[in-house]
Design a protein around this motif. Sequence first.
Motif, mmCIF file in Angstrom:
data_model
loop_
_atom_site.group_PDB
_atom_site.id
_atom_site.type_symbol
_atom_site.label_atom_id
_atom_site.label_comp_id
_atom_site.label_asym_id
_atom_site.label_seq_id
_atom_site.Cartn_x
_atom_site.Cartn_y
_atom_site.Cartn_z
ATOM 1 N N GLU A 175 -11.728 6.844 1.414
ATOM 2 C CA GLU A 175 -11.451 8.262 1.163
ATOM 3 C C GLU A 175 -12.593 8.802 0.309
ATOM 4 O O GLU A 175 -12.913 8.235 -0.740
ATOM 5 N N PHE A 205 2.502 13.695 2.339
ATOM 6 C CA PHE A 205 2.620 12.443 1.602
ATOM 7 C C PHE A 205 2.868 11.291 2.583
ATOM 8 O O PHE A 205 3.017 11.496 3.792
ATOM 9 N N ASP A 206 2.938 10.077 2.066
ATOM 10 C CA ASP A 206 3.108 8.890 2.910
ATOM 11 C C ASP A 206 4.392 8.927 3.727
ATOM 12 O O ASP A 206 4.475 8.292 4.785
ATOM 13 N N ARG A 232 6.640 3.937 2.010
ATOM 14 C CA ARG A 232 5.562 3.493 1.126
ATOM 15 C C ARG A 232 4.615 2.573 1.889
ATOM 16 O O ARG A 232 5.037 1.848 2.794
ATOM 17 N N ASN A 237 -1.155 5.384 0.324
ATOM 18 C CA ASN A 237 -1.710 6.514 1.082
ATOM 19 C C ASN A 237 -2.391 6.134 2.390
ATOM 20 O O ASN A 237 -2.215 6.837 3.388
ATOM 21 N N TYR A 344 1.748 4.020 -7.113
ATOM 22 C CA TYR A 344 2.359 5.335 -6.874
ATOM 23 C C TYR A 344 2.775 5.982 -8.201
ATOM 24 O O TYR A 344 2.563 7.182 -8.420
ATOM 25 N N GLN A 349 2.607 9.963 -8.025
ATOM 26 C CA GLN A 349 3.061 10.383 -6.698
ATOM 27 C C GLN A 349 4.544 10.087 -6.498
ATOM 28 O O GLN A 349 5.191 10.716 -5.664
#
Length: 393
Positions: A175, A205-206, A232, A237, A344, A349
């Motif tokens: 990323e 989100f995931d 998850r 991610n 997370y 998150q």
Amino acid sequence: MKNKVVILGSNYYIGLSAIRCLGVHGIHTVAADYSEENRYGAKSKYCSEKIIVPHYQKDPGKFIFTLIEYAKKQDKKPVLIPCHDSYLEVIDAHLDKIREYYLIPQTEQGLYSTVMNKETLHKLAEENGVNVPETLNTDEKNLHKKVKDTIKFPCLVKPVDSPSFVKEFRKKLFEVHSIEEMEEKIELAKNANLEVIIQRIIPGFDDHMYTFDTYLNQESKVTHWTTGNKFRQYPINFGASVFTIQKHVPELYEIGARFLENIKYKGFAEIEFKKDAESGEYYLIEINARITNFNSLLYKVGLNFPYITYRELIGDPVEPKTVEHNTNTAFWYVFEDVLAVKNYIKTKQLSFPGVIKTLFRPKAYAIWDWKDPKPAFSFTFMMLGKFFNRAVK
């Protein structure tokens, strides 16, 4: 004498789940690995036989030769089930030869590789009207401008060949948040002789990740299917599923079944989709052309894909079946989920109470099974040994 099943890769829980799914039906399972080290899946009470074969990447020719020599000694053609992308790539490269000695669902050489390769998969999807994230090749003219105008930051530097990339970098992708970082990662991949693409991140989100898990018969018709919703992943991610629930999403059947039937796919496939949090549209992310990592969940909700594969290939197919209701059942890979949850929470998150709420439902575990505990004990000792060695170093 029944046909045996040769399972490639019992040093990972996908191979273990395939062994269990077949062994419960009394089928002779053969764990084929390149080393005795870490093959905890072969500790299963459902593993009938263990063999050592040459490494699929170090000597692919000898690997194929050894598999063929084993098959020649059997009374009936064995069924072959690769449980890792790298195994599948080698099998696909030699499909015409190995199909003379093994029962394998796919009949078109190269199709496995086409759907596993991100670049060719996206072209195929676009030709069939399936949404894919906007993607650019690294040799595009005015690449920097196109990334800023179309892809935008943050974005992804993704491999064309995932298995080789994961082996090199121990992650599925990069990323990046700037032109400088993007160029740095492109150069890193180039130095490793790996081709990469630049891709837009679909917002969400995931838990906006979904799967369509299915089996297509020798007429390339969907006979079994269900859908899932990831909660998850690890790494977070952009990783593999560590907590996923079975959830009925009929739109995914409409998209996925039509696409796979159009390209004449045969056998098991899992299409990963992401639902755009802004538009609500589903985008095809990738296809797993081998048994998936949450195969134990699929088995628990009533779809035993290794057994479905076996029965069709020996000419005695099971009745078509779909799971078109929500079972509230979850796949849980405890070891990596603990690592994921830590990250997370660290990145804010998820919250700890929110994670705990997800656990109150029936579960299918990646490794643990009360009826077959030895693989879990073997895995635990293996991990303790690795931690001890790191501590000593």
